[in-house]
Motif scaffolding. Sequence first.
Motif, short mmCIF file in Angstrom:
data_model
loop_
_atom_site.label_atom_id
_atom_site.label_comp_id
_atom_site.label_asym_id
_atom_site.label_seq_id
_atom_site.Cartn_x
_atom_site.Cartn_y
_atom_site.Cartn_z
N GLN A 11 -3.53 -14.09 21.48
CA GLN A 11 -2.17 -13.95 22.00
C GLN A 11 -1.94 -12.53 22.48
N HIS B 273 1.30 -10.10 23.78
CA HIS B 273 2.74 -9.97 23.96
C HIS B 273 3.08 -8.53 24.31
N GLY B 274 4.24 -8.35 24.90
CA GLY B 274 4.64 -6.99 25.25
C GLY B 274 6.12 -6.89 25.51
N PHE B 275 6.58 -5.68 25.73
CA PHE B 275 7.99 -5.44 25.98
C PHE B 275 8.18 -4.16 26.78
N ASN C 171 0.83 -5.87 22.68
CA ASN C 171 -0.03 -6.13 21.52
C ASN C 171 -0.95 -7.31 21.78
N GLN D 205 -1.21 -3.04 18.31
CA GLN D 205 -0.17 -2.81 19.30
C GLN D 205 -0.18 -1.35 19.73
N THR E 97 9.81 -3.39 13.08
CA THR E 97 9.86 -3.63 14.52
C THR E 97 10.99 -2.80 15.15
N ILE F 95 11.35 -2.40 19.10
CA ILE F 95 11.40 -3.56 19.98
C ILE F 95 12.85 -4.04 20.07
N PHE G 136 14.42 -6.50 21.25
CA PHE G 136 14.77 -7.89 20.95
C PHE G 136 14.94 -8.15 19.45
N THR G 137 14.34 -7.31 18.61
CA THR G 137 14.45 -7.53 17.17
C THR G 137 15.56 -6.68 16.55
N PRO H 9 15.35 -16.09 28.07
CA PRO H 9 14.63 -15.77 26.82
C PRO H 9 13.81 -14.48 26.91
N ARG I 41 10.57 -8.88 27.92
CA ARG I 41 9.41 -9.10 27.06
C ARG I 41 8.58 -10.28 27.54
N PHE I 42 7.36 -10.31 27.07
CA PHE I 42 6.51 -11.47 27.38
C PHE I 42 5.68 -11.83 26.16
#
Lengths: 406, 149
Positions: free
Chosen positions: A42, A44-46, A78, A92, A143, A146, A148-149, A364, A405-406
């Motif tokens: 996986q 992911h990023g932001f 990450n 990350q 986190t 980030i 979103f958190t 999202p 983010r993705f």
Amino acid sequence: MSVSMSCPWNRASTSLLTLLLMVGPMYPASANDSLDTLDTLQVHGFLSQALVITDENNFFGPSSQDGGSLQFTEIGANVSLRPHRNVLLAAQVLSRRAGGELSDMRPKLDHGVVDYQAFADSTTRLGTQIGRFKNPFGFYNQTRDIAFTRPSILLPQSIYFDRTRSLGLAADGMAIYGEKRLPVGTFRAQIGAGKPQVGDDVARALMLDSRPGELDSDTSFIGQLLYEHGGGRFTAALSAADVNATFQSHQAAWDGGKLRFQPWILSLQYDEERWSLTAEYALRHISLSDFALPGVNFDTTGESWYLQYTRRFHRDWQWLLRYDVLVNDRDDRSGRRFEASGAGPAHSRFARDLTLGLRWYVHPRLLLATEYHYVEGTGWLPSQDNPDSDTQKYWNMLLFQASWRF
Amino acid sequence: MTARGHPWTVFAILVSVWLVTLPRLAGASESDLLLVVHPSVQTPSISRDTARAIFAMRQRTWPNGQAIHVVVLPNRYPMHERFTKELLGVYPHQLQLSWDRLVFSGTGQAPEQVETPDDMLERIATTPGAVGYIERGYLDERVHVLPME
């Protein structure tokens, strides 16, 4: 910035690579393993960009001048992989600027762990993380970068302040975690030992940055016990840490001085479908000792707390109201003694921040947020943004942030 | 607003807001949603707590050691919202935050997201260790139902 500090990414990535090479061959993905290893990969990023506008004082760059400051940027990516059903590899990289220099954007290894889940049955889980692990500190530390958190653009600064952030971020060492689900609720515990990163921010906050030498981290400890009831409707946590560092200098008068930081945080949250109420209370014991020069050593206990209400008034919209208080020294809450000693203004020893925020999840993957802070005091104002210490006691701050983010 | 006025004003506001919005407890409703798994999953049944831990991505293996592969629909899909509330007793935003915290702190991974119930069935039918959910009407013989205690 010293030479050894200037390439943390290279050092960290080298050691992580070594670790992965060591562990990788131990767990070959066998043909009959039910999960194909590459299927578990996986990424992911932001990416977040903020505009900070203040009337007095500067926060994260020259925010009180012209149209404000755009020097608050967070970019990260990450990768994680499960080479074996009980093993998780995760790392990350974070590039972040919050005022300061453009060179602060240099990517750093935020975390890089080999996570081995040693035992799991239907109610219990036990495992370990080796490498650079994130410190479980309060509700948000793991986190904290980030968007979103986070519940707001800025986390409550009394507890998640920026001026000594490097100390609390992550540690290079080993952590053990456990989880037990009982009819009364779920208990989670994590305890870790390792070396924290001591960045320039810490020396600056302790006014050691102009002294001959630098702070080197020593073995430190962190632990958190968390209780969750009703699937997360009610959560309580207690976090504690014992962070140690030594001042290394060629001059005997400065060499061997000790920094000790021992924070405790009690965290409480009630989370409903449409609203949540969150409170955290922290006692922060910090001391410098063993410096040969008198006047450098000190021993104070600071206090922080906040109360926060968030309301999800629409599926994609949320507002927030928070009151956040920081006291640098419980024995001198008003800062008057500090001011009388000639060390600086009284208002630099505390901060009271009333925050009103609004967030819109456009998609999202896309978040737009704004918030207003009415602040009395400059207790958590980063000194690097205000080098001449000519600060105002009352100030206002307006922030806008876009995050993807993705 | 004076400095002294702050804490009590805020406290009073928060208490009033809290009283007005006190939760109304909903009665348990019979759900037509089912937990479904790949036929290779040996577990006869699971508790709600375990199901919650699995969909929060905290439980990584089935009791026999097989790796779990969680499949979900997007947060905005009505079936996903009903599933989290009716079967797990949590809200979509809580699950999402749980995933984000794991993914961005190096302590776990995100579930696989599929776009439609048909994709959900297809993915579960073809992935050993997979678990997801479906409305009773969609059920077919390629997947097994996992009863919840």
